[in-house]
Design a protein around this motif. Structure first.
Motif, PDB file in Angstrom:
ATOM      1  N   ASP A  36      -7.213   3.258  -4.271  1.00  0.00           N
ATOM      2  CA  ASP A  36      -8.062   4.267  -3.642  1.00  0.00           C
ATOM      3  C   ASP A  36      -8.286   3.846  -2.195  1.00  0.00           C
ATOM      4  O   ASP A  36      -8.911   2.815  -1.934  1.00  0.00           O
ATOM      5  N   PHE A  37      -7.769   4.638  -1.249  1.00  0.00           N
ATOM      6  CA  PHE A  37      -7.839   4.305   0.165  1.00  0.00           C
ATOM      7  C   PHE A  37      -8.917   5.080   0.907  1.00  0.00           C
ATOM      8  O   PHE A  37      -8.852   5.191   2.132  1.00  0.00           O
ATOM      9  N   SER A  38      -9.885   5.610   0.215  1.00  0.00           N
ATOM     10  CA  SER A  38     -10.942   6.363   0.894  1.00  0.00           C
ATOM     11  C   SER A  38     -11.773   5.469   1.806  1.00  0.00           C
ATOM     12  O   SER A  38     -12.348   5.956   2.779  1.00  0.00           O
ATOM     13  N   SER A  39     -11.844   4.156   1.519  1.00  0.00           N
ATOM     14  CA  SER A  39     -12.601   3.230   2.360  1.00  0.00           C
ATOM     15  C   SER A  39     -11.690   2.291   3.145  1.00  0.00           C
ATOM     16  O   SER A  39     -12.163   1.295   3.685  1.00  0.00           O
ATOM     17  N   PHE A  40     -10.411   2.571   3.213  1.00  0.00           N
ATOM     18  CA  PHE A  40      -9.463   1.715   3.936  1.00  0.00           C
ATOM     19  C   PHE A  40      -9.819   1.659   5.416  1.00  0.00           C
ATOM     20  O   PHE A  40     -10.124   2.691   6.022  1.00  0.00           O
TER      21      PHE A  40
ATOM     22  N   LYS B 199      -9.283   8.868   5.013  1.00  0.00           N
ATOM     23  CA  LYS B 199      -9.604   7.453   4.901  1.00  0.00           C
ATOM     24  C   LYS B 199     -10.660   7.078   5.932  1.00  0.00           C
ATOM     25  O   LYS B 199     -10.901   7.808   6.901  1.00  0.00           O
TER      26      LYS B 199
ATOM     27  N   TYR C  15     -19.765   1.811   5.563  1.00  0.00           N
ATOM     28  CA  TYR C  15     -18.536   1.254   4.988  1.00  0.00           C
ATOM     29  C   TYR C  15     -18.548  -0.266   4.878  1.00  0.00           C
ATOM     30  O   TYR C  15     -17.635  -0.824   4.260  1.00  0.00           O
TER      31      TYR C  15
ATOM     32  N   ARG D 240     -10.101  -7.859  -2.287  1.00  0.00           N
ATOM     33  CA  ARG D 240     -10.894  -7.385  -1.145  1.00  0.00           C
ATOM     34  C   ARG D 240     -10.106  -7.671   0.125  1.00  0.00           C
ATOM     35  O   ARG D 240      -9.668  -8.781   0.368  1.00  0.00           O
TER      36      ARG D 240
ATOM     37  N   ASP E   5     -11.878  -1.632   2.120  1.00  0.00           N
ATOM     38  CA  ASP E   5     -11.812  -1.256   0.713  1.00  0.00           C
ATOM     39  C   ASP E   5     -11.691  -2.474  -0.187  1.00  0.00           C
ATOM     40  O   ASP E   5     -11.403  -3.579   0.249  1.00  0.00           O
ATOM     41  N   THR E   6     -11.911  -2.236  -1.465  1.00  0.00           N
ATOM     42  CA  THR E   6     -11.719  -3.206  -2.540  1.00  0.00           C
ATOM     43  C   THR E   6     -10.888  -2.548  -3.626  1.00  0.00           C
ATOM     44  O   THR E   6     -11.235  -1.449  -4.082  1.00  0.00           O
ATOM     45  N   GLN E   7      -9.806  -3.189  -4.026  1.00  0.00           N
ATOM     46  CA  GLN E   7      -8.876  -2.606  -4.989  1.00  0.00           C
ATOM     47  C   GLN E   7      -8.956  -3.345  -6.327  1.00  0.00           C
ATOM     48  O   GLN E   7      -9.038  -4.576  -6.356  1.00  0.00           O
TER      49      GLN E   7
ATOM     50  N   GLU F 234       0.817  -1.203   0.000  1.00  0.00           N
ATOM     51  CA  GLU F 234       0.000   0.000   0.000  1.00  0.00           C
ATOM     52  C   GLU F 234       0.856   1.259   0.000  1.00  0.00           C
ATOM     53  O   GLU F 234       0.462   2.280  -0.551  1.00  0.00           O
TER      54      GLU F 234
END
Length: 470
Positions: free
Chosen positions: A191-195, A331, A469, A267, A198-200, A103
Motif C-alpha cells: 500500500d503506497f498511500s503513505s509512500f 501517494k 504522515y 519500515r 510507509d510501513t509494509q 516496489e
C-alpha cells in the motif's frame, strides 16, 4: 627302451622351460602393473587405476543403506500411515537474507533454510549406538517427502552449488529431518498511500500442494521459536518484526489445507528520499520566491526564473513517478510534489498579475496626463517597485482654511452641519471593485503581500503534511 627315456627327459625339460618363462612373464606383468599404478598415482595426483576404482565403496555403502532402510520393501509413493490419521509435519525456518524488495513489481526475494520434521516408521532401522544417518539428495528421490510449496511465489529454486543443498537425516526410530536451502521470489501486496513514509506488511506462505488437512497437518515445530533470522540489513528498509503464524486455506474443489505464514514488517528509510526528493523540492519553491524581490520592470529576469523553477519541478515529479508502480490512488509524495509545484506555478502567475496591473496603472496615468510624453518608466522605479516622487508631477490636494470664530463653544460653525445623523456609519467600507482598483493603482503591493503570504502558506502546508504522515 632308450628312445622312451630320451622322450621323457625332453618333455620334462620343455615343461621346466615353460614354467620358468611363464613366471618371468607374470613377474614382468606384475612389475609393470605396479609401475603403472605408481606412475599413474604420481602423474595424476592420486588418481587410482580402473581396478582400484572398481572396488570403490561409495556405491556399495549406498546399496547397504537402501538395504538397511528397506527401501525396496515399501511403496514410498504413499504417505506414512496411509488410511489413518493425518501425519504431522513440523516446519522450522531460518531466514538467511532478504535479497531485494521491488516496489514496481510488488515482490520480495528471500533466501532461507526450510526444515521438515516427520516420522516414517518404514525407515526405522536397528542401531546399537542410536546414531542417525545423514544422506544427500540421491536418497531423497527414493522416499516420501512432504510436498510443501510457497503460495503466491513467482520464482523459486533450490541451490545446487557445488551439489544440491539438500540434507536428509534418518534416526533409528523413524524420525526424519529434511532440510533444503531455497531462494524464493513471492508477491507482497503493498500500500503506497503513505509512500515514502510507509510501513509494509509482507508474508511468505507455506502449504502442502496435494495433501489437505485430513492427510497432512503442517505446524510450527517450536512455536514462535521456529522462525530464526540472521542479521539482515537492507538499503531502504528497517525490519521491525519477524513472527510466524498459521491458518487454514479453503479450495472449493479439494477442501481445507494447513497454511503457515512467515510475517515481517518493513519500515522505509526516509533519509534517502529527503535527499533525492524533498530537499530539492523545497529549494525550488524557495527559489521561486526570489522573484518577489526583483524589480517588476525586469521582465526577462523574473520570467526566466519562474520558468526554470517550473521545469525543474516537472523533472523531479517525472523522476519519482518513473520509479514507482502505476497505482490508481494518490501517494503522500504526490501530494507534496504537486502542492510544491502549485506554489512555484503561482509565483509565475503572481508576476503576470503584477505586470498586468503595472501596465494598467501606466495607461491610466497616461490618459490623465500625469505622465509626460518623455517619461522613462524604467528610471523612475525604485528597487521595491515604487515611483520616485520627484519624477512624477502629481496635483496637490487643495488646502482647507480654518473657519473657526473667536468663541467656538457658543458660535455655530459650518462643520456642525456636517455631523452624521443617527444610524449612519462613520466609515464606509470599500467594495471589492474599489479594492481591485487600489491594487491596480498600487501594483507594487502585490509583491509586498506575496513576500509574506507565500512563505507563511508553505510553512503551514509543511506543518500539516509532516504531522499527518510522520
Amino acid at each position: 627302451m632308450k628312445p622312451d627315456v630320451l622322450t621323457c627327459v625332453a618333455l620334462a625339460v620343455a615343461s621346466l622351460v615353460s614354467v620358468v618363462s611363464g613366471d618371468r612373464r607374470s613377474g614382468r606383468r606384475k612389475h609393470k602393473e605396479v609401475f603403472l599404478g605408481e606412475n599413474s598415482k604420481f602423474k595424476f595426483g592420486g588418481r587410482i587405476d580402473y581396478k582400484l576404482k572398481k572396488q570403490d565403496s561409495t556405491k556399495t555403502l549406498l546399496i547397504k543403506s537402501e538395504q538397511l532402510l528397506r527401501i525396496e520393501e515399501h511403496d514410498f509413493a504413499m504417505r506414512p500411515g496411509f488410511g489413518g490419521a493425518a501425519i504431522p509435519v513440523g516446519i522450522d525456518v531460518q531466514v538467511e537474507s532478504i535479497d531485494s524488495i521491488s516496489e514496481v513489481n510488488m515482490d520480495f526475494t528471500m533466501t532461507l533454510y526450510l526444515r521438515h520434521y516427520w516420522k516414517d516408521e518404514r525407515l526405522s532401522f536397528p542401531s546399537r549406538t542410536n546414531q542417525s544417518r545423514t544422506f544427500d539428495s540421491r536418497l531423497v528421490k527414493k522416499i516420501w517427502v512432504p510436498d510443501v510449496f510457497f503460495v503466491h511465489s513467482k520464482r523459486s529454486f533450490i541451490h545446487d552449488t557445488t551439489m544440491e543443498n539438500i540434507m536428509l537425516r534418518v534416526y533409528p526410530d523413524g524420525n526424519i529431518l529434511y532440510s533444503v536451502r531455497v531462494t524464493v521470489t513471492a508477491l507482497c501486496s503493498m500500500d503506497f498511500s503513505s509512500f515514502p513514509l510507509d510501513t509494509q506488511n509482507c508474508s511468505l506462505e507455506l502449504e502442502s500442494y496435494a495433501y489437505n488437512e485430513n492427510d497432512l497437518m503442517l505446524y510450527w515445530k517450536n512455536g514462535n521459536d521456529s522462525l530464526r533470522t540472521d542479521e539482515i540489513v537492507l538499503s531502504q528498509f528497517f525490519i521491525e518484526h519477524f513472527h510466524p503464524s498459521s491458518g487454514l486455506a479453503f479450495y472449493s474443489s479439494t477442501g481445507w489445507y494447513n497454511r503457515l505464514f512467515i510475517n515481517f514488517i518493513l519500515r522505509r528509510h526516509i533519509f534517502f528520499f529527503m535527499l533525492q526528493t524533498y530537499f530539492p523540492t523545497m529549494l525550488m519553491v524557495v527559489l521561486s520566491w526570489v522573484s518577489f524581490w526583483i524589480d517588476r520592470r525586469a521582465v526577462p529576469a523574473r520570467v526566466s526564473l519562474g520558468i526554470t523553477t517550473v521545469l525543474t519541478m516537472s523533472t523531479i515529479i517525472t523522476g519519482v513517478s518513473s520509479s514507482m508502480p502505476q497505482v490508481s490512488y494518490v501517494k503522500a509524495v504526490d501530494i507534496y510534489l504537486w502542492t510544491s509545484f502549485l506554489f512555484v506555478f503561482l509565483s509565475v502567475i503572481e508576476y503576470a498579475a503584477v505586470n498586468y496591473c503595472t501596465t494598467l496603472e501606466e495607461m491610466r496615468k497616461m490618459k490623465r496626463g500625469k505622465l509626460p510624453s518623455t517619461f522613462n518608466a524604467s528610471q523612475a522605479m525604485a528597487f521595491d517597485g515604487c515611483f520616485h516622487d520627484n519624477d512624477i508631477e502629481l496635483t496637490p490636494f487643495p488646502r482647507m482654511t480654518p473657519t473657526l470664530t473667536s468663541d467656538p463653544l457658543t458660535t455655530p460653525t459650518p462643520l456642525q452641519d456636517l455631523r452624521p445623523s443617527e444610524g449612519t456609519r462613520l466609515r464606509r467600507q470599500r467594495s471589492v471593485r474599489e479594492n481591485v482598483d487600489l491594487l491596480v493603482s498600487n501594483s507594487y503591493m502585490i509583491d509586498s503581500y506575496s513576500r509574506v503570504a507565500f512563505p507563511l502558506s508553505y510553512l503551514l502546508f509543511n506543518t500539516i503534511y509532516w504531522s499527518l504522515y510522520s
